[in-house]
Enzyme design. Sequence first.
Site, PDB file in Angstrom:
ATOM      1  N   ASP A   1      35.784  24.356  66.998  1.00 49.60           N
ATOM      2  CA  ASP A   1      37.153  23.846  67.132  1.00 49.60           C
ATOM      3  C   ASP A   1      37.638  24.049  68.563  1.00 49.60           C
ATOM      4  OD1 ASP A   1      39.739  22.895  66.281  1.00 49.60           O
ATOM      5  OD2 ASP A   1      40.405  24.987  66.393  1.00 49.60           O
TER       6      ASP A   1
ATOM      7  N   TYR B   1      37.742  29.950  58.677  1.00 48.71           N
ATOM      8  CA  TYR B   1      38.645  28.932  58.125  1.00 48.71           C
ATOM      9  C   TYR B   1      38.776  29.045  56.603  1.00 48.71           C
ATOM     10  CZ  TYR B   1      39.459  25.855  62.154  1.00 48.71           C
ATOM     11  OH  TYR B   1      39.876  25.314  63.335  1.00 48.71           O
TER      12      TYR B   1
ATOM     13  N   ASP C   1      31.917  33.010  74.844  1.00 46.25           N
ATOM     14  CA  ASP C   1      32.759  33.143  76.043  1.00 46.25           C
ATOM     15  C   ASP C   1      32.064  32.513  77.242  1.00 46.25           C
ATOM     16  OD1 ASP C   1      30.868  35.172  75.795  1.00 46.25           O
ATOM     17  OD2 ASP C   1      32.196  36.776  76.493  1.00 46.25           O
TER      18      ASP C   1
ATOM     19  N   LYS D   1      28.547  34.881  69.027  1.00 43.79           N
ATOM     20  CA  LYS D   1      29.064  36.097  69.666  1.00 43.79           C
ATOM     21  C   LYS D   1      28.252  37.254  69.104  1.00 43.79           C
ATOM     22  CE  LYS D   1      32.055  38.291  72.303  1.00 43.79           C
ATOM     23  NZ  LYS D   1      32.058  38.186  73.781  1.00 43.79           N
TER      24      LYS D   1
ATOM     25  N   ASP E   1      37.934  20.965  71.935  1.00 41.59           N
ATOM     26  CA  ASP E   1      39.112  20.594  72.732  1.00 41.59           C
ATOM     27  C   ASP E   1      38.833  20.793  74.224  1.00 41.59           C
ATOM     28  OD1 ASP E   1      40.588  20.044  70.408  1.00 41.59           O
ATOM     29  OD2 ASP E   1      42.402  20.995  71.209  1.00 41.59           O
TER      30      ASP E   1
HETATM   31  C1  IPM Z   1      40.417  19.761  64.433  1.00 46.91           C
HETATM   32  C2  IPM Z   1      41.796  20.285  64.169  1.00 46.91           C
HETATM   33  C3  IPM Z   1      41.839  20.892  62.768  1.00 46.91           C
HETATM   34  C4  IPM Z   1      40.851  22.044  62.749  1.00 46.91           C
HETATM   35  C5  IPM Z   1      43.228  21.349  62.300  1.00 46.91           C
HETATM   36  C6  IPM Z   1      44.249  20.248  62.396  1.00 46.91           C
HETATM   37  C7  IPM Z   1      43.189  21.909  60.904  1.00 46.91           C
HETATM   38  O1  IPM Z   1      42.187  21.174  65.163  1.00 46.91           O
HETATM   39  O2  IPM Z   1      39.941  18.920  63.644  1.00 46.91           O
HETATM   40  O3  IPM Z   1      39.819  20.169  65.417  1.00 46.91           O
HETATM   41  O4  IPM Z   1      41.182  23.174  63.148  1.00 46.91           O
HETATM   42  O5  IPM Z   1      39.710  21.816  62.321  1.00 46.91           O
HETATM   43 MG    MG Z   2      40.813  21.277  66.782  1.00 44.97          MG
END
Ligand code: IPM
Ligand code: MG
Length: 357
Positions: free
Chosen positions: A246, A140, A222, A190, A250
């Site tokens: 990240d 990042y 993975d 990884k 999700d």
């Molecule tokens: C998160 C989001 C952010 C990230 C984006 C919006 C920059 O996806 O907080 O998970 O990648 O950290």
């Molecule tokens: Mg995110």
Amino acid sequence: MKIVLLPGDGIGPEVVAEAVKVLKASSARFKFTLEFDEALIGGCAYAATGEALPARTLDLCRQAQAVLLGAVGGPAWDHLPAEKRPEAGLLKIRKELSLFANIRPTLLYPELSFLSCLRPDLTAGGVDFAIVRELTGDVYFGRPAGLEVRSGLRHAFNNMIYNEEEIRRIAQVGFRLARSRRKKLCSVDKANVLEVSRLWRSVVNETAAGYPDVALSHMYVDNAAMQLVLDPVQFDVLLTGNLFGDILSDESAAVAGSLGLQASASLGDSSFGLYEPVHGSAPDIAGQNKANPVGCVLSAAMLLRFSLGQEQAASAIEQAVRDVLKSGRCTGDLARKQAGMEIVSCSALGDLIAQAV
Ligand code: IPM
Ligand code: MG
């Protein structure tokens, strides 16, 4: 106790408004005083000032005990150069405030396990794990990064880089959190391919010496992605770098049932923190009073716990969310899960949670 609100873009303002309602209910019940300030971040900040993170916003945050953020981004700003994009404002505030530790819990209560996107037998007893994601390093922020033409071909590159100190301090957060829970830490990397993961693994192993009571394991990312949906119950605390965290956070949201339920805390070396739901700005439903405010409400609960030391108020909010969802009221993102759930608006769900508090 001073809190800066950064509602941001899309559904951000709607969910932050509900979290504030719930914070006010909890401060009334538990008799403490909160002072709120508000500032701009993201696309709305760019529209007003030409910057996704104006200096005034950063100054206000530095003077507060905690920050509650809604969401940033939207199609109106997708064409902007990288440094002007709403997301750049979010990355910059994390970096400027040295918030290197991002805690993202996944909590699926047994009586609400039908909310999960997984097969019922996989989550019947509930799920309770947390991701500790490093937030100010990795690919990042690594330099060099860029786009250039070499031998007539466009090349783009980012640099996945960590130094041992960055790894050690996030590993310590992971071990400490595991120690306060079921004492299991699974470090994700990884290391079969990446140099940076090999350093990650050895520094995590070194750090483990200070936490003999915590059972440490390592898992390739993975495999971790697969294990999260095969058997999420095996996890207590997962420790990850910025990019892997990240992605896996999700995925964890699907285990819990909806991205709209997920909360997060971003912390540094002090009790100051920035709290934000994991979901984004959801432009497709923005302004329609349809968004799920629970992720932001639970982020506010984490704010009370970690930055303001109001453990009782934090637990009361979490219990209120649990009770309201159990009563069968929810926003549209969850209603598809089980016949008989009644869909209510974002603000109605906020009212119900505030009343329950
Ligand atoms: C998160 C989001 C952010 C990230 C984006 C919006 C920059 O996806 O907080 O998970 O990648 O950290
Ligand atoms: Mg995110």
